[in-house]
Scaffold this motif. Structure first.
Motif, PDB file in Angstrom:
ATOM      1  N   GLY A 170      91.316  10.351 -33.991  1.00 26.24           N
ATOM      2  CA  GLY A 170      91.535   9.020 -34.206  1.00 26.24           C
ATOM      3  C   GLY A 170      91.858   8.263 -35.872  1.00 26.24           C
ATOM      4  N   TYR A 171      91.612   9.291 -36.800  1.00 27.26           N
ATOM      5  CA  TYR A 171      91.824   8.651 -38.044  1.00 27.26           C
ATOM      6  C   TYR A 171      93.335   8.885 -38.468  1.00 27.26           C
ATOM      7  N   ALA A 172      94.130   7.651 -38.210  1.00 27.31           N
ATOM      8  CA  ALA A 172      95.495   7.750 -38.627  1.00 27.31           C
ATOM      9  C   ALA A 172      95.687   7.950 -40.084  1.00 27.31           C
ATOM     10  N   PRO A 173      96.631   8.879 -40.591  1.00 24.96           N
ATOM     11  CA  PRO A 173      96.991   9.163 -41.867  1.00 24.96           C
ATOM     12  C   PRO A 173      97.737   8.123 -42.355  1.00 24.96           C
ATOM     13  N   CYS A 174      97.629   7.815 -43.820  1.00 24.52           N
ATOM     14  CA  CYS A 174      98.285   6.893 -44.562  1.00 24.52           C
ATOM     15  C   CYS A 174      99.411   7.865 -45.057  1.00 24.52           C
ATOM     16  N   GLU A 175     100.309   7.196 -45.773  1.00 24.42           N
ATOM     17  CA  GLU A 175     101.760   7.531 -46.450  1.00 24.42           C
ATOM     18  C   GLU A 175     101.246   8.803 -47.400  1.00 24.42           C
ATOM     19  N   LEU A 176     100.202   8.465 -48.138  1.00 21.01           N
ATOM     20  CA  LEU A 176      99.872   9.574 -49.137  1.00 21.01           C
ATOM     21  C   LEU A 176      98.983  10.618 -48.520  1.00 21.01           C
ATOM     22  N   CYS A 177      98.508  10.382 -47.530  1.00 17.01           N
ATOM     23  CA  CYS A 177      97.842  11.528 -46.734  1.00 17.01           C
ATOM     24  C   CYS A 177      98.760  12.540 -46.307  1.00 17.01           C
ATOM     25  N   ILE A 178      99.918  11.940 -45.764  1.00 14.85           N
ATOM     26  CA  ILE A 178     100.855  12.935 -45.053  1.00 14.85           C
ATOM     27  C   ILE A 178     101.614  13.722 -46.265  1.00 14.85           C
ATOM     28  N   LEU A 179     101.910  12.811 -47.283  1.00 14.11           N
ATOM     29  CA  LEU A 179     102.476  13.375 -48.612  1.00 14.11           C
ATOM     30  C   LEU A 179     101.484  14.844 -49.129  1.00 14.11           C
ATOM     31  N   GLN A 180     100.313  14.887 -48.859  1.00 17.13           N
ATOM     32  CA  GLN A 180      99.391  15.823 -49.569  1.00 17.13           C
ATOM     33  C   GLN A 180      99.317  16.864 -48.612  1.00 17.13           C
ATOM     34  N   ARG A 181     100.009  16.903 -47.494  1.00 20.55           N
ATOM     35  CA  ARG A 181      99.991  18.012 -46.662  1.00 20.55           C
ATOM     36  C   ARG A 181     101.079  19.008 -46.859  1.00 20.55           C
TER      37      ARG A 181
ATOM     38  N   MET B 171     100.115  28.967 -56.369  1.00 20.41           N
ATOM     39  CA  MET B 171      99.232  28.307 -57.481  1.00 20.41           C
ATOM     40  C   MET B 171     100.036  26.742 -57.701  1.00 20.41           C
ATOM     41  N   ILE B 172     101.422  26.882 -57.788  1.00 17.64           N
ATOM     42  CA  ILE B 172     102.069  25.540 -58.047  1.00 17.64           C
ATOM     43  C   ILE B 172     101.877  24.701 -57.033  1.00 17.64           C
ATOM     44  N   ALA B 173     102.008  25.329 -55.690  1.00 17.85           N
ATOM     45  CA  ALA B 173     101.898  24.345 -54.520  1.00 17.85           C
ATOM     46  C   ALA B 173     100.379  23.716 -54.521  1.00 17.85           C
ATOM     47  N   ALA B 174      99.606  24.745 -54.607  1.00 20.97           N
ATOM     48  CA  ALA B 174      97.857  24.340 -54.558  1.00 20.97           C
ATOM     49  C   ALA B 174      97.918  22.985 -55.645  1.00 20.97           C
ATOM     50  N   GLY B 175      98.282  23.379 -56.811  1.00 22.72           N
ATOM     51  CA  GLY B 175      98.331  22.367 -57.950  1.00 22.72           C
ATOM     52  C   GLY B 175      99.035  20.954 -57.700  1.00 22.72           C
ATOM     53  N   ALA B 176      99.925  21.185 -56.970  1.00 19.25           N
ATOM     54  CA  ALA B 176     100.731  19.918 -56.526  1.00 19.25           C
ATOM     55  C   ALA B 176      99.701  19.117 -55.476  1.00 19.25           C
ATOM     56  N   ALA B 177      99.323  19.710 -54.707  1.00 22.23           N
ATOM     57  CA  ALA B 177      98.275  19.243 -53.444  1.00 22.23           C
ATOM     58  C   ALA B 177      97.196  18.603 -54.368  1.00 22.23           C
TER      59      ALA B 177
ATOM     60  N   TYR C 293      95.653  11.558 -57.295  1.00 16.94           N
ATOM     61  CA  TYR C 293      96.479  10.237 -57.453  1.00 16.94           C
ATOM     62  C   TYR C 293      95.743   9.408 -56.351  1.00 16.94           C
ATOM     63  N   HIS C 294      95.784   9.890 -54.994  1.00 15.22           N
ATOM     64  CA  HIS C 294      95.460   9.218 -53.861  1.00 15.22           C
ATOM     65  C   HIS C 294      94.046   8.592 -54.050  1.00 15.22           C
ATOM     66  N   THR C 295      93.116   9.730 -54.463  1.00 13.55           N
ATOM     67  CA  THR C 295      91.717   9.137 -54.987  1.00 13.55           C
ATOM     68  C   THR C 295      91.506   8.110 -55.743  1.00 13.55           C
ATOM     69  N   GLY C 296      92.482   8.207 -56.861  1.00 16.68           N
ATOM     70  CA  GLY C 296      92.515   6.981 -57.807  1.00 16.68           C
ATOM     71  C   GLY C 296      92.904   5.599 -57.275  1.00 16.68           C
TER      72      GLY C 296
ATOM     73  N   ALA D 164      91.560  17.259 -53.001  1.00 19.35           N
ATOM     74  CA  ALA D 164      91.525  17.503 -54.488  1.00 19.35           C
ATOM     75  C   ALA D 164      90.444  18.715 -54.780  1.00 19.35           C
ATOM     76  N   VAL D 165      89.306  18.613 -54.433  1.00 15.41           N
ATOM     77  CA  VAL D 165      88.269  19.794 -54.668  1.00 15.41           C
ATOM     78  C   VAL D 165      88.649  20.996 -54.021  1.00 15.41           C
ATOM     79  N   PHE D 166      89.134  20.979 -52.949  1.00 12.63           N
ATOM     80  CA  PHE D 166      89.521  22.367 -52.271  1.00 12.63           C
ATOM     81  C   PHE D 166      90.992  22.802 -52.735  1.00 12.63           C
ATOM     82  N   SER D 167      91.752  21.827 -52.917  1.00 15.95           N
ATOM     83  CA  SER D 167      93.135  22.504 -53.531  1.00 15.95           C
ATOM     84  C   SER D 167      92.773  22.966 -54.844  1.00 15.95           C
ATOM     85  N   ALA D 168      92.134  22.437 -55.808  1.00 15.33           N
ATOM     86  CA  ALA D 168      91.723  23.123 -57.242  1.00 15.33           C
ATOM     87  C   ALA D 168      91.166  24.454 -56.939  1.00 15.33           C
TER      88      ALA D 168
END
Length: 154
Positions: free
Chosen positions: A28-39, A66-72, A78-81, A137-141
């Motif tokens: 039931g937690y609908a994602p926002c646009e930035l959430c979907i972008l992070q996927r 590594m580049i993909a994980a860095g992009a995530a 950005y979303h956290t900010g 962000a933490v897990f992607s790092a």
């Protein structure tokens, strides 16, 4: 662990994050646009891990992972900010819909009907004080580090 195993571990980590995101969505937690972008970078990382498994080539593919994980990680930061109001996010998911006083009723209705339901600057869920975007962000790092180790050990 060798580079191939580390690549598969990193790909599995991205798959786990995607499964968790879809699980939250199913709960039931609908994602926002930035959430979907992070996927999307995680999808790329999974594809890279499959290519490593299929071809046995590690170094170049691990760098792509590594580049993909860095992009995530970058998108999640950005979303956290945006959530922490450090900067403004996209206006269509975190800003206003414009100057209401100068809009016609028809323009207002069109803007309201096209506006996303889920705001990017509001946190729907927190654990230990961090939102889903911050945890991503933490897990992607961490995944970027694992991909880097895979490239180094290739």
């Amino acid at each position: 662990m060798d580079g191939r195993q580390l690549s598969l571990l990193a790909g599995a980590g991205s798959a786990g994050l995607l499964i968790a995101a879809l699980g939250f969505q199913a709960a039931g937690y609908a994602p926002c646009e930035l959430c979907i972008l992070q996927r999307w970078p995680h999808v790329v990382a999974i594809i890279v891990a499959v290519l490593v498994w299929w071809t046995g080539r590690v170094r170049g593919l691990a760098i792509l992972g590594m580049i993909a994980a860095g992009a995530a990680m970058g998108l999640a930061i950005y979303h956290t900010g945006v959530e922490w109001k450090l900067w403004q996010g996209p206006t269509h998911c975190s800003g206003t819909i414009g100057n209401l006083a100068t809009m016609s009723a028809q323009d207002l209705m069109e803007r309201l009907q096209s506006a996303p339901v889920v705001r990017c600057d509001e946190v729907a869920w927190r654990f230990l004080g961090l939102s889903m975007a911050a945890w991503n962000a933490v897990f992607s790092a961490g995944l970027a580090v694992v991909w880097g180790m895979a490239a180094k050990r290739a």
